[in-house]
Design an enzyme around this catalytic site. Structure first.
Site, PDB file in Angstrom:
ATOM      1  N   ALA A   1      79.925  24.330  25.943  1.00  0.00           N
ATOM      2  CA  ALA A   1      80.802  25.087  25.048  1.00  0.00           C
ATOM      3  C   ALA A   1      82.266  24.674  25.171  1.00  0.00           C
ATOM      4  O   ALA A   1      83.093  25.050  24.337  1.00  0.00           O
ATOM      5  CB  ALA A   1      80.683  26.586  25.340  1.00  0.00           C
ATOM      6  N   ASN A   2      82.596  23.894  26.198  1.00  0.00           N
ATOM      7  CA  ASN A   2      84.001  23.560  26.443  1.00  0.00           C
ATOM      8  C   ASN A   2      84.562  22.613  25.384  1.00  0.00           C
ATOM      9  O   ASN A   2      83.861  21.732  24.875  1.00  0.00           O
ATOM     10  CB  ASN A   2      84.150  22.914  27.831  1.00  0.00           C
ATOM     11  CG  ASN A   2      84.064  23.927  28.948  1.00  0.00           C
ATOM     12  OD1 ASN A   2      84.540  25.038  28.804  1.00  0.00           O
ATOM     13  ND2 ASN A   2      83.438  23.550  30.055  1.00  0.00           N
ATOM     14  N   HIS A   3      85.828  22.778  25.069  1.00  0.00           N
ATOM     15  CA  HIS A   3      86.572  21.909  24.158  1.00  0.00           C
ATOM     16  C   HIS A   3      87.826  21.413  24.875  1.00  0.00           C
ATOM     17  O   HIS A   3      88.293  22.029  25.831  1.00  0.00           O
ATOM     18  CB  HIS A   3      87.016  22.692  22.905  1.00  0.00           C
ATOM     19  CG  HIS A   3      85.900  23.068  21.990  1.00  0.00           C
ATOM     20  ND1 HIS A   3      85.979  22.923  20.629  1.00  0.00           N
ATOM     21  CD2 HIS A   3      84.664  23.593  22.221  1.00  0.00           C
ATOM     22  CE1 HIS A   3      84.857  23.357  20.061  1.00  0.00           C
ATOM     23  NE2 HIS A   3      84.047  23.777  21.024  1.00  0.00           N
ATOM     24  N   ARG A   4      88.360  20.311  24.390  1.00  0.00           N
ATOM     25  CA  ARG A   4      89.650  19.851  24.922  1.00  0.00           C
ATOM     26  C   ARG A   4      90.742  20.852  24.547  1.00  0.00           C
ATOM     27  O   ARG A   4      90.766  21.381  23.437  1.00  0.00           O
ATOM     28  CB  ARG A   4      90.015  18.489  24.346  1.00  0.00           C
ATOM     29  CG  ARG A   4      89.214  17.324  24.878  1.00  0.00           C
ATOM     30  CD  ARG A   4      89.810  16.019  24.390  1.00  0.00           C
ATOM     31  NE  ARG A   4      91.074  15.723  25.052  1.00  0.00           N
ATOM     32  CZ  ARG A   4      91.295  14.627  25.804  1.00  0.00           C
ATOM     33  NH1 ARG A   4      90.313  13.752  25.987  1.00  0.00           N
ATOM     34  NH2 ARG A   4      92.460  14.416  26.354  1.00  0.00           N
TER      35      ARG A   4
ATOM     36  N   THR B   1      91.898  21.645  19.262  1.00  0.00           N
ATOM     37  CA  THR B   1      90.713  21.808  20.097  1.00  0.00           C
ATOM     38  C   THR B   1      89.442  21.386  19.360  1.00  0.00           C
ATOM     39  O   THR B   1      88.357  21.424  19.936  1.00  0.00           O
ATOM     40  CB  THR B   1      90.547  23.286  20.528  1.00  0.00           C
ATOM     41  OG1 THR B   1      90.374  24.097  19.357  1.00  0.00           O
ATOM     42  CG2 THR B   1      91.750  23.758  21.328  1.00  0.00           C
TER      43      THR B   1
END
Length: 215
Positions: free
Chosen positions: A83-86, A92
């Site tokens: 689920a992580n984004h930059r 993002t």
């Protein structure tokens, strides 16, 4: 004839007439999800879809590990590291995942924060709609309040609630928690557990110690 017959840990639906309750161990197929015996999920819609509806963004390689004798209320969800984004640039949005020539920039998505496996101990009770964030470790005997968003580790026999979830109290004194962890009743043979169900559910810590195999 042995009167102490354990429940069958291999059936998907352990409660006759209640298709909303499933044992997770015989149901789960993903090599990235490990569930101990007798842990169950309750959902009036489709509990058999637990892997896809309740374990989200699980693109690997981290694992979800759930111990034995855990009770998961309707809508409990585990958010995984996918689920992580930059967050270090202006946007993002994960452009490379959308295809086309954007995919040439997939290197921009490597090295995202990864908190590792999500690990749940034994005998944990999750209330309705609780959410567990990536990489969280939940101790044995914990209670996760309904609607909680668990963003950090939960101690053994801790009761947490809220968003973000905070420790409300321990279920037992620190001394008794240490004794309970030593007894580790969830590791007893199923037949021995069966003989001592009443002690496990309603006895004192001393009673439990006295009932332990070899005590």
């Amino acid at each position: 004839m042995n009167a102490h017959v354990p429940a069958d840990p291999t059936v998907v639906h352990p409660m006759p007439g209640q298709p909303r309750v499933v044992l997770l161990r015989p149901l789960v197929t993903s090599p990235l999800i490990e569930v101990g015996e007798y842990s169950y999920y309750d959902d009036p819609d489709d509990p058999t879809a637990f892997e896809t509806r309740n374990v989200l963004y699980h693109y690997g390689p981290e694992k979800l590990v759930i111990g034995r004798f855990c009770a998961l209320g309707t809508g409990v969800r585990f958010i995984m590291n996918g689920a992580n984004h930059r967050m270090d640039g202006p946007s993002t949005f994960p452009f490379p995942t959308m295809g086309g020539s954007w995919a040439e920039h997939f290197d921009l998505l490597t090295g995202l924060p990864n908190r590792g496996d999500t690990v749940v101990g034994n005998d944990v009770w999750f209330g309705y709609g609780a959410t567990v964030m990536p990489g969280v470790r939940i101790g044995h005997g914990a209670i996760i309040g309904a609607g909680s968003v668990v963003t950090s580790d939960v101690p053994d026999y801790g009761i947490v609630g809220g968003n973000p979830a905070r420790l409300i109290r321990l279920r037992h004194s620190k001394e008794d928690v240490a004794r309970l962890l030593t007894v580790a009743w969830w590791d007893w043979p199923a037949e021995h557990i069966t003989r001592h169900v009443r002690t496990i559910m309603s006895g004192s810590v001393a009673d439990l110690e006295a009932a332990a195999p070899g005590a």
